[in-house]
Design a protein around this motif. Structure first.
Motif, PDB file in Angstrom:
ATOM      1  N   VAL A  99       0.782  -0.919   0.025  1.00  0.00           N
ATOM      2  CA  VAL A  99      -0.133   0.034   0.022  1.00  0.00           C
ATOM      3  C   VAL A  99       0.623   1.233  -0.066  1.00  0.00           C
ATOM      4  CG1 VAL A  99      -1.758   1.450   1.418  1.00  0.00           C
ATOM      5  CG2 VAL A  99      -1.895  -0.975   1.298  1.00  0.00           C
ATOM      6  N   SER A 100       0.624   2.083  -0.969  1.00  0.00           N
ATOM      7  CA  SER A 100       1.301   3.445  -0.778  1.00  0.00           C
ATOM      8  C   SER A 100       0.052   4.571  -0.639  1.00  0.00           C
ATOM      9  CB  SER A 100       2.396   3.709  -1.866  1.00  0.00           C
ATOM     10  OG  SER A 100       1.737   3.777  -3.197  1.00  0.00           O
ATOM     11  N   VAL A 101       0.472   5.491   0.027  1.00  0.00           N
ATOM     12  CA  VAL A 101      -0.695   6.673   0.157  1.00  0.00           C
ATOM     13  C   VAL A 101       0.057   7.993   0.322  1.00  0.00           C
ATOM     14  CG1 VAL A 101      -2.551   5.344   1.016  1.00  0.00           C
ATOM     15  CG2 VAL A 101      -0.731   6.310   2.579  1.00  0.00           C
ATOM     16  N   PRO A 102      -0.420   8.973  -0.097  1.00  0.00           N
ATOM     17  CA  PRO A 102       0.179  10.361   0.355  1.00  0.00           C
ATOM     18  C   PRO A 102      -0.082  10.754   1.656  1.00  0.00           C
ATOM     19  CG  PRO A 102      -1.782  10.781  -0.912  1.00  0.00           C
ATOM     20  CD  PRO A 102      -1.892   9.275  -0.995  1.00  0.00           C
ATOM     21  N   ASP A 103       0.905  11.645   2.297  1.00  0.00           N
ATOM     22  CA  ASP A 103       0.860  11.985   3.670  1.00  0.00           C
ATOM     23  C   ASP A 103       0.200  13.634   3.351  1.00  0.00           C
ATOM     24  OD1 ASP A 103       0.992  13.817   5.795  1.00  0.00           O
ATOM     25  OD2 ASP A 103       3.081  13.182   6.370  1.00  0.00           O
ATOM     26  N   ALA A 104      -1.290  13.471   4.155  1.00  0.00           N
ATOM     27  CA  ALA A 104      -2.127  14.676   3.486  1.00  0.00           C
ATOM     28  C   ALA A 104      -1.489  15.926   4.237  1.00  0.00           C
ATOM     29  CB  ALA A 104      -3.468  14.481   3.942  1.00  0.00           C
ATOM     30  N   SER A 105      -0.541  15.902   4.950  1.00  0.00           N
ATOM     31  CA  SER A 105      -0.002  16.986   5.817  1.00  0.00           C
ATOM     32  C   SER A 105       1.088  17.685   5.100  1.00  0.00           C
ATOM     33  CB  SER A 105       0.379  16.723   7.204  1.00  0.00           C
ATOM     34  OG  SER A 105       1.532  15.947   6.833  1.00  0.00           O
ATOM     35  N   THR A 106       1.369  17.096   3.762  1.00  0.00           N
ATOM     36  CA  THR A 106       2.721  17.510   3.149  1.00  0.00           C
ATOM     37  C   THR A 106       2.305  18.750   2.206  1.00  0.00           C
ATOM     38  OG1 THR A 106       2.620  15.782   1.563  1.00  0.00           O
ATOM     39  CG2 THR A 106       3.930  15.333   3.318  1.00  0.00           C
ATOM     40  N   ILE A 107       3.260  19.520   1.900  1.00  0.00           N
ATOM     41  CA  ILE A 107       3.084  20.701   0.671  1.00  0.00           C
ATOM     42  C   ILE A 107       2.751  19.980  -0.613  1.00  0.00           C
ATOM     43  CG2 ILE A 107       5.466  20.607   0.270  1.00  0.00           C
ATOM     44  CD1 ILE A 107       3.300  23.701   0.241  1.00  0.00           C
ATOM     45  N   THR A 108       3.283  18.855  -0.839  1.00  0.00           N
ATOM     46  CA  THR A 108       3.091  18.012  -2.069  1.00  0.00           C
ATOM     47  C   THR A 108       1.603  17.757  -2.181  1.00  0.00           C
ATOM     48  OG1 THR A 108       5.251  17.284  -2.436  1.00  0.00           O
ATOM     49  CG2 THR A 108       3.440  16.003  -3.406  1.00  0.00           C
ATOM     50  N   THR A 129       2.078   5.298  11.530  1.00  0.00           N
ATOM     51  CA  THR A 129       1.690   4.435  12.473  1.00  0.00           C
ATOM     52  C   THR A 129       0.275   4.137  12.329  1.00  0.00           C
ATOM     53  OG1 THR A 129       3.463   5.187  13.685  1.00  0.00           O
ATOM     54  CG2 THR A 129       1.879   3.925  15.108  1.00  0.00           C
ATOM     55  N   ALA A 130      -0.657   5.162  12.284  1.00  0.00           N
ATOM     56  CA  ALA A 130      -2.045   5.057  12.644  1.00  0.00           C
ATOM     57  C   ALA A 130      -2.570   4.467  11.141  1.00  0.00           C
ATOM     58  CB  ALA A 130      -2.612   6.544  12.556  1.00  0.00           C
ATOM     59  N   THR A 131      -1.900   4.535   9.798  1.00  0.00           N
ATOM     60  CA  THR A 131      -2.410   4.101   8.632  1.00  0.00           C
ATOM     61  C   THR A 131      -1.913   2.707   8.954  1.00  0.00           C
ATOM     62  OG1 THR A 131      -1.781   6.422   7.516  1.00  0.00           O
ATOM     63  CG2 THR A 131      -2.074   4.390   6.242  1.00  0.00           C
ATOM     64  N   ALA A 132      -0.911   2.137   9.130  1.00  0.00           N
ATOM     65  CA  ALA A 132      -0.259   0.716   9.208  1.00  0.00           C
ATOM     66  C   ALA A 132      -1.368   0.024  10.219  1.00  0.00           C
ATOM     67  CB  ALA A 132       1.045   0.738   9.763  1.00  0.00           C
TER      68      ALA A 132
END
Ligand SMILES: [Zn+2]
Length: 272
Positions: A99-108, A129-132
């Protein structure tokens, strides 16, 4: 994901879940590839089978797949709990999950959502940690490893944008490749010097039947400004894609040509 794809036996099945045009090439694995999305691709770029379907109600029997690849798709699913329950149902007990996901807190991710007016990202992940833990509790699979993913803002690249260029892209500089080149170099430098996370895109997670020693948890900050592919530092060096001189003498860093698309990129030798 290549760690999982390369270990699959011929005759086994791997599902590319929420695949769009395809998350990986047919030659990445000896297994049979099934790709699923809500819409079929307009141009089929692979020889594998595409299935049109809802990830929350998958048209497959229980315990069908030896591996499931969810490459930047979980953030798009309206009914995430149902999708995870379907993953649990169709994966074999000895299967592996990527699984790959973006970090919603990042500038990207914030830039992407602003540019694409949401971009279909309905599930904001902000903690690895919460996602895993969410995926472990929903699928019952063992969490093996996590790798940080890095960004080149390649979605801004003007080569991929429609014409005329969207107003919001012009407001972000027009997506010129040299602008993205500067972002890659500067974001890694600032992260290294100040401890910021400007270069972070998100995370890749590995679950189930794969050994932790087989997973490369080293970050790959060398991400192409044109095609968005990430490469291990040693691969760029060993395969001879790095141009050390004379650029390095004057600017303090080397360049490399992307092995996939040929774009020129700054070579990042140290992780932020
Ligand atoms: Zn490239």
């Amino acid at each position: 994901m290549h760690e999982i794809l390369t270990m699959l036996e011929p005759g086994s099945l791997v599902l590319d879940l929420g695949c769009a045009d395809g998350s990986f090439s047919d030659t990445s694995t000896g297994a049979t590839v099934i790709r699923l999305d809500l819409e079929l691709p307009s141009k089929k770029k692979t020889n594998s089978s595409f299935v049109r379907g809802d990830a929350a109600n998958l048209p497959f029997r229980d315990r069908t797949f030896s591996a499931i690849i969810s490459n930047h798709s979980l953030e798009h699913f309206d009914n995430l709990a149902a999708v995870l329950a379907e993953i649990k149902r169709i994966i074999r007990p000895d299967g592996a999950l990527f699984v790959s996901v973006p970090d919603a807190s990042t500038i990207t991710d914030k830039l992407y959502r602003w540019l694409a007016r949401g971009g279909g990202h309905v599930n904001p992940f902000v903690s690895p940690t919460a996602t895993a833990s969410l995926i472990v509790s929903a699928t019952g699979m063992r969490h093996v490893a996590t790798r940080t993913l890095y960004s080149s803002l390649s979605f801004l690249n003007s080569r991929h944008s429609p014409r005329p260029r969207p107003k919001r892209l012009l407001m972000l500089g027009g997506g010129h490749e040299m602008t993205l080149f500067a972002f890659v170099w500067l974001s890694r430098r600032l992260d290294s010097l100040l401890g910021t996370r400007l270069s972070v895109l998100g995370w890749a997670f590995y679950f189930g039947n794969i050994s932790a020693v087989d997973v490369d948890t080293t970050g790959w900050p060398n991400v192409c400004v044109r095609c968005g592919s990430g490469f291990p530092e040693r691969y760029i060096l060993c395969e001879g894609h790095c141009r050390r001189q004379p650029f390095r003498r004057y600017f303090g860093f080397a360049l490399y040509s992307c092995p996939l698309c040929g774009a020129l990129n700054p070579f990042i030798q140290r992780l932020p």
